[in-house]
Motif scaffolding. Structure first.
Motif, mmCIF file in Angstrom:
data_model
loop_
_atom_site.group_PDB
_atom_site.id
_atom_site.type_symbol
_atom_site.label_atom_id
_atom_site.label_comp_id
_atom_site.label_asym_id
_atom_site.label_seq_id
_atom_site.Cartn_x
_atom_site.Cartn_y
_atom_site.Cartn_z
ATOM 1 N N PRO A 270 0.801 -1.230 0.000
ATOM 2 C CA PRO A 270 0.000 0.000 0.000
ATOM 3 C C PRO A 270 0.832 1.277 0.000
ATOM 4 C CG PRO A 270 -0.861 -1.581 1.586
ATOM 5 C CD PRO A 270 0.450 -2.120 1.108
ATOM 6 N N VAL A 271 2.009 1.248 0.614
ATOM 7 C CA VAL A 271 2.858 2.440 0.637
ATOM 8 C C VAL A 271 3.284 2.816 -0.779
ATOM 9 C CG1 VAL A 271 5.045 3.392 1.478
ATOM 10 C CG2 VAL A 271 3.640 1.945 2.982
ATOM 11 N N LEU A 272 3.556 1.815 -1.600
ATOM 12 C CA LEU A 272 3.949 2.079 -2.983
ATOM 13 C C LEU A 272 2.753 2.442 -3.853
ATOM 14 C CD1 LEU A 272 6.535 -0.823 -3.522
ATOM 15 C CD2 LEU A 272 6.981 1.572 -2.921
ATOM 16 N N ARG A 273 1.582 1.950 -3.464
ATOM 17 C CA ARG A 273 0.372 2.280 -4.230
ATOM 18 C C ARG A 273 -0.013 3.747 -4.048
ATOM 19 N NH1 ARG A 273 -3.850 -1.826 -1.796
ATOM 20 N NH2 ARG A 273 -2.435 -3.577 -1.540
ATOM 21 N N ALA A 274 0.162 4.284 -2.844
ATOM 22 C CA ALA A 274 -0.425 5.565 -2.477
ATOM 23 C C ALA A 274 -0.112 6.701 -3.446
ATOM 24 C CB ALA A 274 -0.002 5.930 -1.055
ATOM 25 N N PRO A 275 1.162 6.955 -3.808
ATOM 26 C CA PRO A 275 1.422 8.095 -4.694
ATOM 27 C C PRO A 275 0.817 7.909 -6.085
ATOM 28 C CG PRO A 275 3.428 6.815 -4.298
ATOM 29 C CD PRO A 275 2.414 6.317 -3.344
ATOM 30 N N ARG A 276 0.787 6.687 -6.571
ATOM 31 C CA ARG A 276 0.207 6.439 -7.889
ATOM 32 C C ARG A 276 -1.296 6.697 -7.867
ATOM 33 N NH1 ARG A 276 3.724 1.143 -9.916
ATOM 34 N NH2 ARG A 276 5.599 1.678 -8.733
ATOM 35 N N ILE A 277 -1.945 6.244 -6.806
ATOM 36 C CA ILE A 277 -3.384 6.468 -6.683
ATOM 37 C C ILE A 277 -3.678 7.956 -6.561
ATOM 38 C CG2 ILE A 277 -5.363 6.103 -5.138
ATOM 39 C CD1 ILE A 277 -4.124 3.312 -4.541
ATOM 40 N N ALA A 278 -2.855 8.672 -5.813
ATOM 41 C CA ALA A 278 -3.048 10.116 -5.656
ATOM 42 C C ALA A 278 -2.973 10.827 -7.011
ATOM 43 C CB ALA A 278 -2.010 10.683 -4.693
ATOM 44 N N VAL A 279 -2.009 10.449 -7.836
ATOM 45 C CA VAL A 279 -1.880 11.054 -9.166
ATOM 46 C C VAL A 279 -3.127 10.780 -10.003
ATOM 47 C CG1 VAL A 279 -0.620 10.938 -11.343
ATOM 48 C CG2 VAL A 279 0.643 11.032 -9.174
ATOM 49 N N ALA A 280 -3.640 9.545 -9.943
ATOM 50 C CA ALA A 280 -4.831 9.190 -10.724
ATOM 51 C C ALA A 280 -6.059 9.943 -10.240
ATOM 52 C CB ALA A 280 -5.067 7.685 -10.649
ATOM 53 N N VAL A 281 -6.158 10.153 -8.920
ATOM 54 C CA VAL A 281 -7.282 10.923 -8.380
ATOM 55 C C VAL A 281 -7.232 12.354 -8.890
ATOM 56 C CG1 VAL A 281 -8.255 11.922 -6.271
ATOM 57 C CG2 VAL A 281 -7.629 9.497 -6.325
ATOM 58 N N VAL A 282 -6.067 12.982 -8.811
ATOM 59 C CA VAL A 282 -5.919 14.372 -9.264
ATOM 60 C C VAL A 282 -6.207 14.478 -10.764
ATOM 61 C CG1 VAL A 282 -4.291 16.259 -9.580
ATOM 62 C CG2 VAL A 282 -4.319 14.974 -7.425
ATOM 63 N N ALA A 283 -5.800 13.467 -11.522
ATOM 64 C CA ALA A 283 -6.032 13.478 -12.968
ATOM 65 C C ALA A 283 -7.488 13.221 -13.331
ATOM 66 C CB ALA A 283 -5.144 12.429 -13.641
ATOM 67 N N GLY A 284 -8.307 12.813 -12.363
ATOM 68 C CA GLY A 284 -9.735 12.603 -12.609
ATOM 69 C C GLY A 284 -10.105 11.227 -13.117
ATOM 70 N N ARG A 285 -9.141 10.300 -13.129
ATOM 71 C CA ARG A 285 -9.450 8.985 -13.693
ATOM 72 C C ARG A 285 -10.439 8.210 -12.828
ATOM 73 N NH1 ARG A 285 -3.789 8.544 -14.609
ATOM 74 N NH2 ARG A 285 -3.618 6.645 -13.353
ATOM 75 N N TYR A 286 -10.327 8.345 -11.530
ATOM 76 C CA TYR A 286 -11.257 7.625 -10.661
ATOM 77 C C TYR A 286 -12.689 8.154 -10.794
ATOM 78 C CZ TYR A 286 -7.855 4.707 -8.233
ATOM 79 O OH TYR A 286 -6.914 3.746 -7.929
#
Length: 328
Positions: free
Chosen positions: A293-309
């Protein structure tokens, strides 16, 4: 204008407790049905005979009754596919064995399809009731936590972009034009029948949410697919479920959708096909996230900001699942 013929695709399995009320509500419609296809999945009770008797005893003109018996059982999705393939009406209404239709349900659907020639599929809200038909506090769409924005999209022709994120179409409320089957069968095995019909219809043309509770959707503990508003405990429990199987399923579903839309050629607007392909890319990316999960977090944050979620899944809810769910 000529009233369209209407077939009812009624799928059953040991439904004797409630099927009589369901069939009587179909026979009492203000716009009569012309055909009932009863596709029974290996019932060992009186389900089939109860339906046959109710139709036989109904006033003239009676609908045609076609009974299909499956031994062994096909399962929900295959059973509905068999039923709709046997329907001959201009419009096909999906029907569960344990609900009750309001007397003007089909009249409201016929009015919509007559007024809108490009409409391929329509659905409605429903009143949730207990086994003895006592109303429950939430409607069907309330239990699905449909947002005001999602409801607007379902009502104004933009349903495709909502349905590609999550399904809000419940089969027991659905009526569709038979021509949809030319493009939707065979059903994709990774999808439930109602959500598959809805997403294909919305990709080709449009669907419509009728703003009304046109059936009583019975919740009795034995539903094959039921509805209830998820509690906070349920939601938190989902955050601790292993993520691998679910994400593999999401990739399979997106793959099936892209393949079907590609096969339909010029019927599909290029922007809708591009959106489905981008959804598939998003789901493959989610599946490939690191197990830590620690490695997932920054990638997920980028996807959230980009609007993909927000474009392809349920926004922060699914981002939280991707962050917190264990890998296996």
């Amino acid at each position: 204008m000529t009233t369209p013929s209407i077939s009812v695709a009624l799928c059953t399995h040991n439904g004797a407790a409630f099927v009589r009320e369901q069939i009587e509500s179909i026979l009492a419609q203000s716009v009569p049905v012309t055909q009932i296809v009863l596709s029974d999945d290996a019932s060992t009770d009186e389900t089939v005979s109860l339906v046959e008797r109710a139709v036989r005893e109904s006033p003239l003109p009676r609908p045609e009754l076609l009974v299909l018996r499956n031994v062994p059982a096909l399962g929900v999705v295959a059973n509905f596919e068999q039923a709709v393939r046997a329907c001959t009406g201009d419009l096909i209404a999906l029907c569960d064995q344990d609900d009750v239709w309001m007397p003007d349900k089909l009249a409201q659907f016929v009015e919509c399809f007559t007024a809108e020639p490009d409409l391929l599929l329509a659905h409605s809200d429903a009143t949730l009731v207990t086994a003895d038909r006592t109303p429950l506090p939430d409607s069907l769409l309330d239990s699905l936590e449909a947002t005001p924005g999602e409801r607007r999209h379902l009502e104004d022709g933009r349903s495709y972009y909502t349905l590609i994120r999550r399904n809000l179409v419940t089969g027991a409320t659905v009526v569709f034009r038979r021509e949809l089957l030319e493009h939707a069968v065979p059903f994709a095995p990774s999808w439930v029948h109602d959500e598959w019909l809805a997403i294909v219809a919305s990709a080709i043309s449009r669907t419509l949410l009728i703003d009304g509770r046109l059936i009583e959707y019975r919740q009795h503990g034995g539903n094959q697919i039921g509805a209830s508003k998820p509690s906070l405990r349920y939601k938190f429990g989902k955050l601790r479920e292993p993520r691998l199987e679910r994400n593999q399923g999401l990739v399979a579903r997106s793959t099936a959708l892209v393949e079907r839309l590609e096969s339909l050629g010029t019927l599909i607007d290029s922007s809708r096909l591009a959106h489905a392909r981008a959804k598939l890319t998003h789901e493959k990316w989610r599946l490939a996230l690191p197990s830590n999960p620690v490695l997932r977090a920054p990638r997920i944050a980028v996807a959230v900001v980009a609007g993909r979620y927000s474009r392809f899944s349920r926004g922060l809810m699914d981002a939280a699942r991707d962050l917190l769910q264990p890998a296996d």
